[in-house]
Design a protein around this motif. Structure first.
Motif: not given
Length: 694
Positions: A292, A345-347, A358-359, A362-363, A369, A380, A382-383
């Motif tokens: 996060t 997890g940042s969107l 970015v962020g 967070s997911a 993610p 995210t 991670t993706d």
């Protein structure tokens, strides 16, 4: 001979991390999804799973050291206790007036956060004590009792008492506290002259109120955790990490929860400090990136940078120290951290102007993610890292989290790459670079913005995502050395095992240094030291395992801000006072770039002591051995930007770096993945740290 174990537990927004360290140096680790709403459950379940996997018995656990976000979450979510405040007539609205600081200049739409005590639960008493402690208007006991009864009738769950100048004379607060304890002996009570006997009304009121606001929440959580551990057959002593980097017993934490508000990030910094000292690296910047947030701190000359106060819920904690006023102020020592809303997890989204953001959203742990395949629909970081080949496309955490790489690619293509008109890899790499740029802000906040050149520091990277981004960030900052410790994804938990028990005490003692009564000053310091030793003795620490250090906060006469300098042991004399003034002048020049002449009067603002409890058998083994051993891993294609493109990249275990290797490399472990870029080389040192150098 039965091996005994110590446990470090850190709760994050996505995972709860558990580390078991044996007296023989064996390490067992576990990552388990955080149980939002009942954080204690994940701890007990995770320990149970580790016991089942390893055959360790709960009775062999000596100590559990815990970093928790329970208190800070209660403040951020406004889910603390229904709190009543008793203060001096005329000071009912101190919590709302605050200090008139604005965190956003020229933003007329900015609104102060609502006070933790609503106005109708703030009561006043007609009393007055001056700044020297002289009583100008006595408190009427009948009025005091009526006010207390009124709050009890309102159904408050905690009471805070903060009267004007109570740090100088606590008599009226003591009277009120006695009434509360007589009428409602089980009601949580926070009294300013007990928790923070220092000047500055807003800071003292805010700290006292926060302590009362979270007291029932923390006590309830610790009772639930203790009950769960006992039921699981783990009667071990429970210690809580404080915001300042020291440990305190769970009983003390329940009584003074203001000290554990920001306990979560502290463990990793303390662990980094200990390992850096062992490796003769006096100057490091710690970089902790989880799911996060990402946080940075400095260790300079082997010492952790600490702040005398901080704000909870102030948002991204970077930038000028003048832009304060957001959040809820706590005047207690804390590790000085800069934080940004950037994690795995940042969107990732494309805004209305066609730019990639970015962020900070967070997911989180749920749904997480897209690649976790738990219902997440927003791409995210991670993706992006799975698409780029940096992360194992099949699983994370040793297979505990199965990944759906195809779905991550499909969603990222649909929501990011296609709207930007870019091929998928370029879009994912762009998001990766933007996330890195966001996190560089935190590193600059603790280095260049405070007069430190990051190129003279080593970057100490940990957290589930820290080693993945460290190389690229160091490259942009001109830093030449990176250290990645063992078990980096669980290092905040591991770092808890390096901490000592600490108790901090302070009181206002405002006098010009050249007009000080040395007998009065030495007596005041001795009283604080006695308080610290008594608390340590109650927890089993006596000489030689109990140690007390001293410090003083000073400023030039007329200044509003002060600086803290260490004070040597023993009675102070005239020569020691001159040394104290000189130490303050040196620190003033170091911090602000100048100092006043010898004729400028210096004022002592407060005296401080720290009681250190040092466990006789509390040192860590010189060598630790991770119990997990990964098998051979096949290389995979990874993308390194338009200039380099896709490269077939070796994927190694940490042990494979016994011989130096040159990048690009991916080092895959149970709890984290480390990315070594082209142009960098990596090797293991004798303590199993990964050293990465240009």
């Amino acid at each position: 001979m039965v091996t005994t174990w110590r446990v470090g537990v850190d709760i994050g927004g996505t995972f709860t991390d558990i580390v078991l360290l044996g007296a023989d140096g064996t390490v067992h680790t576990k990552k388990i999804s955080s149980s939002v709403g009942d954080y204690a459950r994940a701890i007990v379940e995770g320990l149970g799973q580790l016991f089942a996997e390893t055959g360790i018995a709960g009775g062999t656990i000596e100590e559990i050291r815990h970093g928790t976000t329970v208190a800070s979450n209660a403040i951020l979510e406004h889910k603390g206790a229904r709190t009543g405040l008793i203060t001096t007539k005329g000071f009912r609205d101190v919590l709302e007036i605050r200090t008139l600081r604005m965190p956003r200049l020229y933003d007329i739409a900015w609104e102060k956060p609502p006070p933790l005590v609503e106005r109708r639960l703030r009561r006043v008493v007609d009393e007055r004590v001056d700044a020297r402690g002289r009583v100008e208007r006595q408190l009427d006991p009948a009025e005091a009792e009526a006010v207390v009864r009124d709050l009890i009738d309102e159904g408050v769950e905690a009471i805070a008492i903060c009267l004007l100048h109570a740090y100088a004379n606590p008599a009226h607060e003591t009277l009120l506290a006695g009434i509360v304890r007589r009428l409602a002996p089980d009601l949580p009570l926070s009294v300013s002259s007990e928790v923070l006997p220092e000047i500055k009304e807003y800071e003292r009121t805010s700290t006292t109120v926060i302590n009362a606001y979270v007291m029932p929440i923390v006590a309830r959580y610790l009772r639930a955790l203790r009950s769960g551990l006992d039921s699981a057959g783990v009667p071990a002593r429970l210690l809580l990490m404080q915001s300042n980097g020291g440990l305190m017993a769970s009983e003390a934490a329940a009584a003074r929860p203001m000290h554990i508000i920001e306990s979560g990030p502290a463990g990793g910094v303390i662990g980094a400090q200990a390992l850096a000292r062992a490796k003769d690296l006096p100057d490091i910047i710690t970089f902790d990136m989880g799911g996060t947030t990402a946080k940075a701190a400095t260790v300079e000359g082997g010492h952790v940078a600490r702040a005398a106060e901080y704000s909870v819920g102030a948002g991204i904690m970077v930038g000028s120290r003048l832009l304060t006023g957001a959040g809820y102020l706590l005047k207690v020592p804390a590790i000085d951290l800069a934080e940004v809303g950037a994690g795995g997890g940042s969107l990732v989204r494309v805004d209305a102007a066609g730019g990639v953001q970015v962020g900070p959203e967070s997911a989180g742990a749920v749904p997480g993610p897209v690649c976790y395949d738990r219902g997440g629909t927003a791409p995210t970081i991670t993706d992006a890292n799975v698409i780029l080949g940096y992360l194992n496309p099949h699983h994370l955490v040793g297979g505990a989290v199965t990944l759906n790489a195809a779905r991550a690619a499909s969603v990222f293509e649909d929501k990011v790459a296609r709207p930007l008109g870019l091929e998928l890899a370029r879009a994912a790499h762009g998001a990766h670079l933007i996330a890195a740029s966001n996190m560089i802000r935190a590193i600059r906040a603790v280095s260049t913005e405070r007069g430190r050149d990051p190129r003279g520091f080593a970057l100490f990277a940990f957290g589930g995502n820290g080693p993945l981004f460290a190389c690229g960030m160091a490259e942009q900052l001109g830093m030449r050395r990176i250290v990645v410790p063992p078990s980096p994804g669980l290092f905040s938990s591991f770092g808890l095992l390096y901490a000592d028990t600490e108790h901090h005490y302070a009181r206002s003692f405002r006098r010009l240094t050249r007009a000080l009564d040395l007998a009065e000053l030495n007596a005041a310091w001795d009283a604080l030291a006695a308080q610290a030793r008594a608390q340590l003795a109650a927890e089993g620490f006596t000489a030689p395992t109990a140690r007390v250090t001293r410090a003083a906060a000073l400023h030039y006469h007329g200044q509003s801000f002060d600086l803290t300098v260490p004070v040597p042991d023993g009675p102070l004399d005239a020569a020691a006072l001159r040394d104290l003034e000189e130490a303050f002048g040196v620190e003033h020049e170091r911090t602000y770039g100048h100092r006043a002449g010898a004729e400028e009067p210096v004022e002592l603002v407060s005296i401080q002591v720290v009681g250190h409890g040092l466990r006789a058998n509390g040192r860590l083994p010189e060598h630790t051995t991770p119990a997990r051993s990964e098998g051979a891993i096949a290389p995979r294609r990874a993308y390194f930007g338009t200039a380099t493109g896709w490269i077939e990249t070796p994927v190694l275990r940490r042990a494979d770096l016994a011989a130096e290797r040159t990048g690009p490399l991916i080092v895959e472990e149970y709890d984290a993945t480390c990315l070594v870029l082209p142009g960098w080389r990596a090797r293991l040192d004798d303590a199993s740290n990964v050293l990465i150098e240009r």
